[in-house]
Design a protein around this motif. Structure first.
Motif, PDB file in Angstrom:
ATOM      1  N   THR A  62       0.856  -1.189   0.000  1.00  0.00           N
ATOM      2  CA  THR A  62       0.000   0.000   0.000  1.00  0.00           C
ATOM      3  C   THR A  62       0.888   1.233   0.000  1.00  0.00           C
ATOM      4  O   THR A  62       1.982   1.222   0.533  1.00  0.00           O
ATOM      5  CB  THR A  62      -0.908   0.062   1.249  1.00  0.00           C
ATOM      6  N   SER A  63       0.386   2.273  -0.599  1.00  0.00           N
ATOM      7  CA  SER A  63       1.083   3.553  -0.598  1.00  0.00           C
ATOM      8  C   SER A  63       0.036   4.652  -0.511  1.00  0.00           C
ATOM      9  O   SER A  63      -1.052   4.522  -1.075  1.00  0.00           O
ATOM     10  CB  SER A  63       1.911   3.725  -1.872  1.00  0.00           C
ATOM     11  N   ARG A  64       0.377   5.691   0.183  1.00  0.00           N
ATOM     12  CA  ARG A  64      -0.550   6.814   0.304  1.00  0.00           C
ATOM     13  C   ARG A  64      -0.566   7.677  -0.948  1.00  0.00           C
ATOM     14  O   ARG A  64      -1.432   8.521  -1.103  1.00  0.00           O
ATOM     15  CB  ARG A  64      -0.153   7.671   1.499  1.00  0.00           C
ATOM     16  N   PHE A  65       0.422   7.454  -1.845  1.00  0.00           N
ATOM     17  CA  PHE A  65       0.602   8.357  -2.975  1.00  0.00           C
ATOM     18  C   PHE A  65       0.730   7.596  -4.287  1.00  0.00           C
ATOM     19  O   PHE A  65       1.146   6.442  -4.308  1.00  0.00           O
ATOM     20  CB  PHE A  65       1.855   9.212  -2.761  1.00  0.00           C
ATOM     21  N   SER A  66       0.444   8.272  -5.384  1.00  0.00           N
ATOM     22  CA  SER A  66       0.667   7.710  -6.716  1.00  0.00           C
ATOM     23  C   SER A  66       2.168   7.758  -7.014  1.00  0.00           C
ATOM     24  O   SER A  66       2.931   8.442  -6.314  1.00  0.00           O
ATOM     25  CB  SER A  66      -0.091   8.526  -7.761  1.00  0.00           C
ATOM     26  N   GLY A  67       2.587   7.060  -8.061  1.00  0.00           N
ATOM     27  CA  GLY A  67       3.992   7.086  -8.455  1.00  0.00           C
ATOM     28  C   GLY A  67       4.492   8.493  -8.737  1.00  0.00           C
ATOM     29  O   GLY A  67       5.596   8.874  -8.338  1.00  0.00           O
ATOM     30  N   CYS A  90      18.950   6.990   3.975  1.00  0.00           N
ATOM     31  CA  CYS A  90      18.308   6.769   2.675  1.00  0.00           C
ATOM     32  C   CYS A  90      16.985   6.019   2.797  1.00  0.00           C
ATOM     33  O   CYS A  90      16.031   6.303   2.055  1.00  0.00           O
ATOM     34  CB  CYS A  90      19.261   6.037   1.724  1.00  0.00           C
ATOM     35  N   GLU A  91      16.897   5.084   3.721  1.00  0.00           N
ATOM     36  CA  GLU A  91      15.633   4.352   3.895  1.00  0.00           C
ATOM     37  C   GLU A  91      14.574   5.235   4.533  1.00  0.00           C
ATOM     38  O   GLU A  91      13.399   5.188   4.141  1.00  0.00           O
ATOM     39  CB  GLU A  91      15.858   3.090   4.729  1.00  0.00           C
ATOM     40  N   HIS A  99       5.353   6.480   2.066  1.00  0.00           N
ATOM     41  CA  HIS A  99       4.339   6.266   3.111  1.00  0.00           C
ATOM     42  C   HIS A  99       4.136   7.460   4.044  1.00  0.00           C
ATOM     43  O   HIS A  99       3.368   7.359   4.994  1.00  0.00           O
ATOM     44  CB  HIS A  99       4.716   5.059   3.972  1.00  0.00           C
ATOM     45  N   ALA A 100       4.863   8.560   3.818  1.00  0.00           N
ATOM     46  CA  ALA A 100       4.807   9.731   4.711  1.00  0.00           C
ATOM     47  C   ALA A 100       5.194   9.334   6.140  1.00  0.00           C
ATOM     48  O   ALA A 100       4.647   9.843   7.110  1.00  0.00           O
ATOM     49  CB  ALA A 100       3.428  10.392   4.683  1.00  0.00           C
ATOM     50  N   GLU A 101       6.151   8.428   6.256  1.00  0.00           N
ATOM     51  CA  GLU A 101       6.596   7.929   7.555  1.00  0.00           C
ATOM     52  C   GLU A 101       8.119   7.841   7.561  1.00  0.00           C
ATOM     53  O   GLU A 101       8.705   7.163   6.727  1.00  0.00           O
ATOM     54  CB  GLU A 101       5.990   6.540   7.767  1.00  0.00           C
ATOM     55  N   GLN A 102       8.766   8.555   8.481  1.00  0.00           N
ATOM     56  CA  GLN A 102      10.231   8.491   8.614  1.00  0.00           C
ATOM     57  C   GLN A 102      10.567   7.202   9.355  1.00  0.00           C
ATOM     58  O   GLN A 102      10.423   7.143  10.571  1.00  0.00           O
ATOM     59  CB  GLN A 102      10.740   9.678   9.426  1.00  0.00           C
ATOM     60  N   ARG A 103      11.006   6.181   8.649  1.00  0.00           N
ATOM     61  CA  ARG A 103      11.305   4.909   9.300  1.00  0.00           C
ATOM     62  C   ARG A 103      12.390   4.170   8.536  1.00  0.00           C
ATOM     63  O   ARG A 103      12.438   4.217   7.323  1.00  0.00           O
ATOM     64  CB  ARG A 103      10.055   4.045   9.338  1.00  0.00           C
ATOM     65  N   SER A 104      13.231   3.464   9.295  1.00  0.00           N
ATOM     66  CA  SER A 104      14.235   2.594   8.690  1.00  0.00           C
ATOM     67  C   SER A 104      14.144   1.230   9.362  1.00  0.00           C
ATOM     68  O   SER A 104      14.469   1.084  10.536  1.00  0.00           O
ATOM     69  CB  SER A 104      15.640   3.164   8.858  1.00  0.00           C
TER      70      SER A 104
END
Length: 150
Positions: A62-67, A90-91, A99-104
């Motif tokens: 899933t993604s919150r955004f289009s390509g 980078c991740e 995903h509008a989420e800062q995560r690695s």
């Protein structure tokens, strides 16, 4: 390859992440790519991004955004120079784009691996304490005590 694809390529001790922008270009956090000098988010060719290693596209469930929106989000941060290995790598950048989420997930795994001996020790002590019937210390606070915030 689809515009806005989350792409990865292996490095010696980690997986490097980027966002495909079309026309053979990838946005990525350069980070420590050129030795000990930290670099900004930049646009490079696929060849520069992979440095001769295989390229893989991460399939996002899933993604919150289009390509196109993912690519635009990546482009909006070109030139940013706030790289931090544990909190803005980078991740983190790619997860934010997609995903509008800062995560690695790599950092999460590393920290779990580093801290598992502490968790293990804490659990062993807690079980031993319960098994031996050692009472735990309770701290109470009375309103007449100095420093009590009741």
């Amino acid at each position: 390859m689809q515009l806005g694809a989350h792409v990865v390529t292996p490095r010696a001790f980690y997986i490097h992440h980027g966002i495909y922008l079309g026309n053979g270009l990838v946005a990525h956090y350069r980070g420590f790519e050129h030795g000990l000098r930290i670099g900004p988010i930049e646009t490079v060719s696929i060849e520069q991004f992979t440095r001769g290693h295989p390229l893989r596209v991460l399939l996002e469930a899933t993604s919150r955004f289009s390509g196109a929106e993912i690519a635009q989000r990546a482009l909006s941060r070109i030139g940013e120079n706030r790289y931090r290995v544990l909190s803005n790598n980078c991740e983190h950048f790619c997860e934010w784009c997609v995903h509008a989420e800062q995560r690695s997930y790599q950092v999460d795994r590393l920290l779990r691996w580093i801290f598992w001996p502490l968790r293990l020790t804490r659990n062993v002590i807690a079980r031993a304490t319960r098994a031996l019937g050692v009472p735990t210390t309770a701290v109470s606070c009375h309103s007449s005590d100095r420093g009590c915030n009741q």
